[in-house]
Write a protein that holds these residues in place. Structure first.
Motif, PDB file in Angstrom:
ATOM      1  N   ARG A   1       0.810  -1.223   0.000  1.00 18.06           N
ATOM      2  CA  ARG A   1       0.000   0.000   0.000  1.00 18.06           C
ATOM      3  C   ARG A   1       0.847   1.279   0.000  1.00 18.06           C
ATOM      4  N   LEU A   2       2.072   1.183  -0.492  1.00 19.26           N
ATOM      5  CA  LEU A   2       2.933   2.362  -0.548  1.00 19.26           C
ATOM      6  C   LEU A   2       2.324   3.455  -1.419  1.00 19.26           C
TER       7      LEU A   2
ATOM      8  N   GLU B   1      -0.909   4.048  -2.199  1.00 19.31           N
ATOM      9  CA  GLU B   1      -2.085   4.654  -1.559  1.00 19.31           C
ATOM     10  C   GLU B   1      -1.684   5.503  -0.351  1.00 19.31           C
ATOM     11  N   ARG B   2      -0.767   5.000   0.426  1.00 14.84           N
ATOM     12  CA  ARG B   2      -0.336   5.745   1.610  1.00 14.84           C
ATOM     13  C   ARG B   2       0.426   7.003   1.232  1.00 14.84           C
ATOM     14  N   SER B   3       1.215   6.931   0.171  1.00 12.49           N
ATOM     15  CA  SER B   3       1.970   8.096  -0.260  1.00 12.49           C
ATOM     16  C   SER B   3       1.052   9.180  -0.819  1.00 12.49           C
TER      17      SER B   3
ATOM     18  N   ASN C   1      -2.062   9.640  -0.312  1.00  9.46           N
ATOM     19  CA  ASN C   1      -3.094  10.102   0.629  1.00  9.46           C
ATOM     20  C   ASN C   1      -2.534  10.494   1.991  1.00  9.46           C
ATOM     21  N   ARG C   2      -1.226  10.667   2.091  1.00  9.82           N
ATOM     22  CA  ARG C   2      -0.629  10.949   3.392  1.00  9.82           C
ATOM     23  C   ARG C   2      -1.066  12.282   3.978  1.00  9.82           C
TER      24      ARG C   2
ATOM     25  N   ALA D   1      -3.989   9.134   5.561  1.00  7.68           N
ATOM     26  CA  ALA D   1      -3.230   7.879   5.477  1.00  7.68           C
ATOM     27  C   ALA D   1      -1.934   8.023   6.273  1.00  7.68           C
ATOM     28  N   CYS D   2      -1.527   6.973   6.899  1.00  8.91           N
ATOM     29  CA  CYS D   2      -0.320   6.994   7.727  1.00  8.91           C
ATOM     30  C   CYS D   2       0.939   7.000   6.848  1.00  8.91           C
ATOM     31  N   PRO D   3       1.788   8.015   7.003  1.00  2.00           N
ATOM     32  CA  PRO D   3       3.011   8.075   6.206  1.00  2.00           C
ATOM     33  C   PRO D   3       4.183   7.307   6.823  1.00  2.00           C
TER      34      PRO D   3
ATOM     35  N   GLY E   1       6.131   3.908   8.535  1.00  2.00           N
ATOM     36  CA  GLY E   1       6.226   2.456   8.512  1.00  2.00           C
ATOM     37  C   GLY E   1       7.375   2.020   9.399  1.00  2.00           C
TER      38      GLY E   1
END
Length: 119
Positions: A76-77, A79-81, A83-84, A88-90, A92
């Motif tokens: 999910r890199l 989507e997370r990137s 939508n950060r 979304a949680c940036p 990890g």
């Protein structure tokens, strides 16, 4: 009784904009920047700050098609990137097995073998 695998902290990554301008701020705090790497097949590039046994990785998407590809999708890199800034949680946390650790993981997991690392 099954012995579960024990882990050690490997690194923390933070998804950023292209180029990770945040690195300048970290350098101003006295952290020393190490290398940068393109993760071929994963679609990401990084800037790293190394410590005794861990690192801080500033990570961004450089190739959206690779980041959205089937082998990488589960991370999910992409989507997370993208939508950060919208919840979304940036961040990890990456762990590595401790030396001499068992092979059994005590929680649900899946194997991820980055295409840019030699097998």
């Amino acid at each position: 009784m099954n012995k579960a695998m024990t882990f050690e902290f490997d690194h923390l990554f933070i998804l950023t904009d292209i180029g990770a301008s945040e690195a300048a701020r970290l350098s101003s705090f006295g952290l020393v920047e190490g290398g940068s790497r393109i993760h071929h097949g994963q679609g990401t590039t990084n800037r790293c700050f190394f410590f005794h046994n861990a690192m801080l990785e500033l990570l961004w998407i450089h190739d959206p098609e690779e980041a959205k590809s089937e082998p990488i999708h589960q991370t999910r890199l992409w989507e997370r990137s993208t939508n950060r800034n919208n919840g979304a949680c940036p961040f990890g946390i990456c762990l590595r097995p401790a030396k001499g650790s068992e092979d059994t993981v005590a929680f649900s997991s899946w194997a991820y073998r980055p295409p840019y690392l030699k097998r």
